[in-house]
Design a protein around this motif. Structure first.
Motif, PDB file in Angstrom:
ATOM      1  N   UNK A   3       0.841  -1.216   0.000  1.00 10.81           N
ATOM      2  CA  UNK A   3       0.000   0.000   0.000  1.00 10.81           C
ATOM      3  C   UNK A   3       0.865   1.250   0.000  1.00 10.81           C
ATOM      4  N   UNK A   4       1.973   1.197   0.736  1.00 11.06           N
ATOM      5  CA  UNK A   4       2.821   2.389   0.873  1.00 11.06           C
ATOM      6  C   UNK A   4       3.712   2.610  -0.342  1.00 11.06           C
ATOM      7  N   UNK A   5       3.914   1.563  -1.143  1.00  9.19           N
ATOM      8  CA  UNK A   5       4.770   1.665  -2.321  1.00  9.19           C
ATOM      9  C   UNK A   5       3.988   1.151  -3.531  1.00  9.19           C
ATOM     10  N   UNK A   6       3.098   1.962  -4.075  1.00 10.95           N
ATOM     11  CA  UNK A   6       2.214   1.510  -5.166  1.00 10.95           C
ATOM     12  C   UNK A   6       2.997   0.895  -6.326  1.00 10.95           C
ATOM     13  N   UNK A   7       2.507  -0.249  -6.798  1.00 15.03           N
ATOM     14  CA  UNK A   7       3.137  -0.926  -7.922  1.00 15.03           C
ATOM     15  C   UNK A   7       4.221  -1.890  -7.521  1.00 15.03           C
ATOM     16  N   UNK A   8       4.587  -1.884  -6.242  1.00 17.00           N
ATOM     17  CA  UNK A   8       5.605  -2.824  -5.763  1.00 17.00           C
ATOM     18  C   UNK A   8       4.950  -3.905  -4.914  1.00 17.00           C
ATOM     19  N   UNK A   9       5.659  -5.054  -4.819  1.00 17.50           N
ATOM     20  CA  UNK A   9       5.089  -6.210  -4.149  1.00 17.50           C
ATOM     21  C   UNK A   9       6.093  -6.844  -3.199  1.00 17.50           C
ATOM     22  N   UNK A  10       5.592  -7.279  -2.063  1.00  9.61           N
ATOM     23  CA  UNK A  10       6.349  -8.182  -1.197  1.00  9.61           C
ATOM     24  C   UNK A  10       6.069  -9.613  -1.676  1.00  9.61           C
ATOM     25  N   UNK A  11       6.718 -10.568  -1.020  1.00  3.90           N
ATOM     26  CA  UNK A  11       6.410 -11.976  -1.275  1.00  3.90           C
ATOM     27  C   UNK A  11       6.383 -12.712   0.064  1.00  3.90           C
ATOM     28  N   UNK A  12       5.541 -13.727   0.139  1.00  4.88           N
ATOM     29  CA  UNK A  12       5.604 -14.636   1.281  1.00  4.88           C
ATOM     30  C   UNK A  12       6.772 -15.590   1.034  1.00  4.88           C
TER      31      UNK A  12
END
Length: 593
Positions: A185-194
């Motif tokens: 949410x804080x870095x639009x367009x970026x993703x974390x991963x499990x």
């Protein structure tokens, strides 16, 4: 007296006769014996028989209860008549006469019965998992799982390891499966991963100087489901050690695994760690057709190409004229009948093959005779040479597959398993372990000719940088698996902790320095600051419990598993996000055409 119970449903014995007690649990079943109501009252610990007759002040209320109502009863403990003692129950010598009852939770019509051993569709069992889990077998499986995890933890602490937790939200990293991505949410367009595994973090813990780490770690992989694999998440005993070689890891984890199997194996034989063979990957593929062999089955396959080269069996003879092909035999002691050979032919056809060649040996009164189409085509001299090589005799058989090994090894391995099971050769009352070692690091794509990693890219190549200067396909890694009864239980490696060797290893697989630094920057940078030699492994908790519980499906030992389509039917996952949630994450769902 306690509001709900003075005893569990497994505690009362003849010593309690005459006492007033309070029990709480579920109505397992109700029996009406001529106006006297008998109820098997069940809780997590066991079952107690309670009864009520018209003299009880709550008889009319007890008449209303049905299966799986949750109730509390007060009553007097009575001794059962000697002829009515139930020796199968710890409480079988007593019963409780109900004098008061409270309904704690009534139950509607049940979608599946808890009492009995009826089979229900998996979809029903997973949708109503909380009812399925009330069944005795599931209670035992989940208790076993909890006890195994507790035992593993104790054993690891006893070996000087400490448990450290690693992040659940992290960066995407290739571990051989698809990541579950989490939008930021804080870095639009970026993703974390499990995390697919704590691989990089546990290596960084070693670089940080902690020496011994373990964790009962949740791992997340977006995988296609199988009976022995979860489509979403699983737990593993994850461990790492500094200043160790491959044998040190074996000597550390083997007693832990063996001890757990001895403790919870129900008396089945457990091979001692000192006797666990170390089998090179290539040998395992040749002899067993798999890198996770079931050594309870004594059958070992052999190469018999020389007996078919230039023979009268044109299919194999012509096949052997092609480069890289061979013929392998699967011995089948006691399988020497046409009926059994036909069954195995049918098995091969189900596997997508035209069939399997076979020879079987029978007694003709005046001596031994080799029978079957292959025997007629290659003649008695070659047939006898095959028999002697395989160590077979009258009443035995052998089956044959040919081609490039990678095209038929898996089918041959499955055939070996079927033969061992059908002929009663496999010792079902045993846990047989084997370390599989010397995994190749690289493989070549047959179509493109490109070299890529075949196994763990972070493994230290045997021979270090010098080995990487030669033929990549000849490079073996300090990588290892522990197989048990046909399943991979443990996988691990001695890590490649030298930056220059790491760069060279990835370069051979087509990854440039910039890409390595971009994808594994944290680890690569850490290795610039005095990384110790280190290695470790991970053991699958779910598979260990599955074997101990004598189950064939992981979902029988996981509390709340997904179905085959990676759906949680009970909680309704995956679910559609709200428009507000999508806006917060700067996402938009585009429907497929």
């Amino acid at each position: 007296m306690h509001a709900y119970r003075s005893h569990t449903c497994a505690q009362l014995t003849k010593e309690n006769v005459g006492e007033t007690v309070r029990l709480a649990g579920w109505v397992h079943r109700v029996r009406d014996h001529g106006g006297v109501l008998f109820i098997d009252l069940r809780d997590h610990y066991g079952v107690t028989q309670v009864l009520c007759d018209p003299d009880s002040p709550v008889f009319s209320e007890v008449e209303k209860v049905r299966s799986e109502w949750c109730i509390r009863i007060d009553g007097t403990v009575k001794a059962r008549d000697e002829s009515l003692v139930n020796t199968k129950l710890p409480t079988g010598e007593i019963e409780v006469y109900i004098r008061d009852m409270e309904v704690l939770g009534s139950a509607g019509e049940l979608p599946l019965m808890v009492f009995g051993d009826q089979e229900y569709p998996e979809e029903t069992r997973l949708k109503y998992r909380y009812l399925d889990l009330r069944r005795e077998a599931m209670q035992q499986n989940m208790t076993l799982r909890s006890d195994v995890v507790a035992s593993v933890r104790r054993r690891m602490w006893d070996k000087g390891f400490r448990e450290y937790q690693t992040p659940i939200i992290t960066a995407s990293s290739p571990e051989g499966a698809r990541d579950f991505l989490v939008p930021s949410r804080l870095h639009p367009g970026k993703f974390y991963a499990l995390p697919q595994a704590p691989q990089l973090f546990k290596q960084l813990i070693m670089v940080s100087g902690f020496d011994k780490y373990f964790q009962i770690a949740p791992c997340f992989r977006d995988e296609d489901p199988r009976a022995d694999r979860s489509p979403t998440d699983f737990y593993q005993l994850d461990l790492e050690m500094s200043f160790v070689e491959q044998q040190d890891v074996f000597d550390t984890v083997s007693p832990v695994i063996a001890g757990v199997f001895e403790e919870f194996g129900g008396g089945r034989k457990v091979d001692t760690p000192e006797s666990w063979p170390q089998i090179p990957y290539a040998e395992a593929a040749l002899k067993y057709g798999t890198d996770k062999p079931d050594l309870r089955n004594p059958i070992e396959m052999q190469v018999v190409s020389e007996h078919f080269a230039g023979s009268g069996f044109a299919i194999f003879a012509k096949l052997l004229e092609q480069e890289g092909t061979e013929i392998r035999a699967i011995p089948a002691p006691t399988g020497g009948s046409r009926k059994f050979c036909d069954r195995m032919n049918a098995f091969a056809q189900k596997e997508g093959l035209p069939g399997m060649g076979y020879i079987f040996w029978r007694d003709q009164g005046n001596g031994m005779e080799a029978a079957g189409p292959l025997a007629k085509n290659i003649g008695p001299e070659r047939t006898e040479a095959i028999r002697q090589q395989l160590g077979l005799d009258v009443g035995d058989a052998a089956f044959f597959l040919g081609g490039k090994p990678k095209t038929f090894e898996a089918v041959a391995g499955r055939a070996r398993t079927v033969i061992g099971d059908e002929l009663g050769l496999t010792d079902k009352d045993r846990f047989a372990f084997a370390w599989i070692v010397d995994f190749p690091i690289y493989e070549k794509d047959d179509e493109t000719g490109e070299i890529d990693f075949e196994h763990n890219p972070f493994s230290m190549p045997q021979g270090g940088a010098e080995a990487l200067a030669g033929d990549p396909l000849a490079v073996k890694g300090y990588q290892y698996d522990l197989a048990c009864n046909g399943y991979e239980l443990v996988s691990g490696a001695i890590r490649n902790h030298k930056p220059e060797v790491m760069l060279k290893a990835f370069e051979i697989a087509g990854y440039g320095e910039d890409e390595v630094k971009a994808r594994f920057g944290g680890l690569y940078t850490a290795f610039q600051y005095g990384a110790p030699p280190h290695g470790g492994c991970a053991a699958g908790i779910d598979r260990i419990v599955m074997l101990l519980a004598d189950e064939e499906n992981l979902r029988e030992v996981v509390m709340f598993p997904m179905n085959q389509r990676a759906e949680d039917l009970m909680m309704g996952a995956p679910s559609l996000p709200t428009n507000e949630q999508l806006r917060e994450l700067s996402l938009r769902v585009v429907k497929e055409d």
